[in-house]
Motif scaffolding. Structure first.
Motif, PDB file in Angstrom:
ATOM      1  N   SER A  66      -0.671  42.032  12.540  1.00  0.00           N
ATOM      2  CA  SER A  66      -0.025  41.281  11.457  1.00  0.00           C
ATOM      3  C   SER A  66      -0.210  39.775  11.639  1.00  0.00           C
ATOM      4  CB  SER A  66       1.457  41.632  11.373  1.00  0.00           C
ATOM      5  OG  SER A  66       2.108  41.335  12.591  1.00  0.00           O
ATOM      6  N   ALA A  67      -0.151  39.287  12.877  1.00  0.00           N
ATOM      7  CA  ALA A  67      -0.367  37.854  13.124  1.00  0.00           C
ATOM      8  C   ALA A  67      -1.812  37.476  12.811  1.00  0.00           C
ATOM      9  CB  ALA A  67      -0.032  37.517  14.569  1.00  0.00           C
ATOM     10  N   THR A  68      -2.739  38.364  13.110  1.00  0.00           N
ATOM     11  CA  THR A  68      -4.144  38.106  12.817  1.00  0.00           C
ATOM     12  C   THR A  68      -4.373  38.039  11.312  1.00  0.00           C
ATOM     13  OG1 THR A  68      -4.788  39.248  14.833  1.00  0.00           O
ATOM     14  CG2 THR A  68      -6.496  38.952  13.180  1.00  0.00           C
ATOM     15  N   VAL A  69      -3.757  38.942  10.564  1.00  0.00           N
ATOM     16  CA  VAL A  69      -3.899  38.950   9.101  1.00  0.00           C
ATOM     17  C   VAL A  69      -3.310  37.676   8.511  1.00  0.00           C
ATOM     18  CG1 VAL A  69      -3.128  40.112   6.979  1.00  0.00           C
ATOM     19  CG2 VAL A  69      -3.992  41.454   8.910  1.00  0.00           C
ATOM     20  N   ARG A  70      -2.133  37.271   8.998  1.00  0.00           N
ATOM     21  CA  ARG A  70      -1.514  36.034   8.496  1.00  0.00           C
ATOM     22  C   ARG A  70      -2.396  34.834   8.783  1.00  0.00           C
ATOM     23  NH1 ARG A  70       3.232  38.387  10.487  1.00  0.00           N
ATOM     24  NH2 ARG A  70       3.090  37.166  12.389  1.00  0.00           N
ATOM     25  N   ALA A  71      -2.987  34.772   9.984  1.00  0.00           N
ATOM     26  CA  ALA A  71      -3.836  33.638  10.350  1.00  0.00           C
ATOM     27  C   ALA A  71      -5.100  33.610   9.493  1.00  0.00           C
ATOM     28  CB  ALA A  71      -4.204  33.710  11.823  1.00  0.00           C
ATOM     29  N   LYS A  72      -5.716  34.771   9.278  1.00  0.00           N
ATOM     30  CA  LYS A  72      -6.953  34.832   8.491  1.00  0.00           C
ATOM     31  C   LYS A  72      -6.718  34.456   7.031  1.00  0.00           C
ATOM     32  CE  LYS A  72      -9.652  38.152  11.124  1.00  0.00           C
ATOM     33  NZ  LYS A  72     -10.846  37.384  11.366  1.00  0.00           N
ATOM     34  N   SER A  73      -5.546  34.751   6.510  1.00  0.00           N
ATOM     35  CA  SER A  73      -5.278  34.468   5.108  1.00  0.00           C
ATOM     36  C   SER A  73      -4.785  33.035   4.886  1.00  0.00           C
ATOM     37  CB  SER A  73      -4.250  35.454   4.556  1.00  0.00           C
ATOM     38  OG  SER A  73      -3.013  35.291   5.229  1.00  0.00           O
TER      39      SER A  73
END
Length: 161
Positions: A66-73
């Motif tokens: 979830s942290a990776t998705v937030r960072a990528k977006s």
């Protein structure tokens, strides 16, 4: 002719390995039976020593999905490398919009070169747990190398820019 099931039951105590299992190499290369291999195996078996805590900083390998998705977006920011220590594995970026310096971990740097002071970069940000009050740079890309200094590749080759 021997029964194939009989031979497989005799060797059931041996661990099964896939020939397609990816090989993980590090420098020096870990070869089974070498002293380096044995030291690494011993480290894996030892429990953590008193006072030895795991790093609270999420690296690319330990960051949650979830942290990776937030960072990528998130948006892409620009900044300049303030300092970076290859031996310590981290450094800081100075945002071009001003504000507090941003932590960057070695695992979050994309590209061929080790950043040095004055390199222009683009990056996204991710909160640092557990309180999520500070941020760290992720997906860091060097966009312009500082022409005054020599640069080093991750393999150790020195390049003058």
């Amino acid at each position: 002719m021997s029964d194939p099931d009989a031979s497989s039951t005799a060797n059931h105590s041996l661990p099964l390995t896939s020939p397609r299992t990816p090989v993980q190499l590090s420098f020096p290369f870990l070869r089974e039976g070498s002293r380096v291999w044995e030291r690494e195996r011993e480290r894996e078996r030892k429990p953590p020593q008193p006072g030895e805590l795991p790093s609270p900083l999420p690296t690319k390998r330990t960051r949650t999905y979830s942290a990776t998705v937030r960072a990528k977006s998130g948006p892409v920011f620009k900044g300049v490398c303030k300092n970076f220590s290859r031996s310590q594995g981290h450094g800081f970026l100075r945002p071009s919009h001003g504000g507090e310096d941003i932590f960057v971990h070695i695992s979050d740097i994309d590209g061929e070169y080790v950043p040095v002071e004055g390199d222009e970069v683009t990056y996204k940000v991710c909160a640092i747990p557990p309180k999520n009050q500070k941020i760290q740079a992720v997906e860091v890309v060097l966009t312009h190398l500082n022409p005054v200094t020599k640069h080093e590749t991750w393999s150790g080759q020195i390049i003058s820019s």
